[in-house]
Design an enzyme around this catalytic site. Sequence first.
Site, short mmCIF file in Angstrom:
data_model
loop_
_atom_site.label_atom_id
_atom_site.label_comp_id
_atom_site.label_asym_id
_atom_site.label_seq_id
_atom_site.Cartn_x
_atom_site.Cartn_y
_atom_site.Cartn_z
CD GLU A 84 10.69 8.72 17.75
OE1 GLU A 84 11.63 9.19 18.42
OE2 GLU A 84 9.79 8.01 18.22
CG ASN A 142 7.65 0.12 25.73
OD1 ASN A 142 8.04 1.28 25.88
ND2 ASN A 142 7.09 -0.29 24.62
CD GLU A 175 5.98 7.51 16.99
OE1 GLU A 175 5.01 6.70 17.07
OE2 GLU A 175 6.34 8.02 15.92
#
Length: 479
Positions: free
Chosen positions: A459, A149, A247
């Site tokens: 992150e 994505n 994630e």
Amino acid sequence: MAQFRKNLIDGEWVGDAGSRNINPSNTGDIVGEYASAGVEQASQAIAAAKAAFPAWSRSGPLARHAVLKKASDEIMARKDEIGRNLAREEGKTLAEGIGETIRAAQIFDFFAGETLRLTGEMVPSVRPGVGVEITREAVGVVGIITPWNFPIAIPAWKIAPALAHGNTIVFKPAELVPESAWSIVDILHRAGLPKGVLNLVMGKGSVVGQAMLDSPDVNAITFTGSVGTGKRVAAASVEHMRKFQLEMGGKNPLVVLDDADLAVAVDCALNGAFFSTGQRCTASSRLIVTEGIHDRFVDALKERMGKLVIGDALDAQTQIGPVVDATQLKQDEDYIAIGVREGATLAFGGERLDRKTPGFYLSPALLTEATNAMRSSREEIFGPVASVIRVKDYDEALAVANDTPFGLTSGICTSSLKHATHFKRNSEAGMVMVNLPTAGVDFHVPFGGRKGSSYGPREQGRYATEFYTTVKTAYTFAG
């Protein structure tokens, strides 16, 4: 004739058998053909990264800075070209594709600067004559597994800090979006990375990804993707006692209170729920609205949804592009049907659309009269589908917002400083937005969530140091 892209292993472009990359806005358009690595090539890439690690981890900061800065400059200079290819392969609009490419350039620029800002500590020991140095060193070979994505931004925010801190890399991008991954690797390769420091292994996750998980020579893995795969990454990493970072998605709430500015609330919902075709882990998939504003909010949102332009990602007029592929399109439709069967009302959209070119077009869907117990309100759909949940007041809104197995991001629309302040403190999410869409974060600050959304250090920004380095404490007695 479609271009053929190879894998990069130990500084050489290799690979024969390929897979086709299809444009979801026009299934007759082949973006390119790409090599598909097997277990042997994945093992070669890991071995190359391991061999390159001693020299790269001890390289000076100027060497690393030069590579990352050169990569940043080229990405920025080619933002229109790279952004267009990103839109072709993933389906987000041309403006979003170019914007994501710019973000990748900014990430590399930031971490180029970080190579010159690496610090440590010197502290006195409790023992006379003894000095203590606390420093950070590279972890080793880092396996990077990225989703489809955000095909250039997510690889950038994993690759850049890994290289800045002296790690070597085996990179496996999502099969659906290999062009963006190949481009970023090609740029870094030509920017002067020594052979073996960065290795690209395109291919199936069940083959290439599994080879990375099975290898004792991979010292850390950073993964963005589904919850199920993330759990497998965790289990395999524990077996080898390696660092891992996950994630894995969200079911993000946007709370709209009675005192909200209606126009602001609708803008936040429209952007957060449906832009990027809703295909982002930070999307506002649960719209939790208090009674006094509920009907006006739904009516205004439906009116705005009716004006959205859904079409070819490369058309400058398009606001919402296609869904990424046929599998994702079916998943979106299935969840809409599940929501209706459970008692929600399909108040707008949800149907396939025909356009000039064959593609995976879906009208953004709004489910109203939903409850937080419905599957469509609890499971990540990953498409342009949002559920409106009616609540009595702020206290109920906060309880519903937190009643989820995820905790990536959350938002609230209100003019009350009291409620905004309380929500920021009590929302069980890693990122909280006030009068802003839940999707949309800066590149220089930490990204990550709680509960089932994330595991491990954050992150992005300086917080990336926690994952890509290990701490060393050294003692010296001067005599």
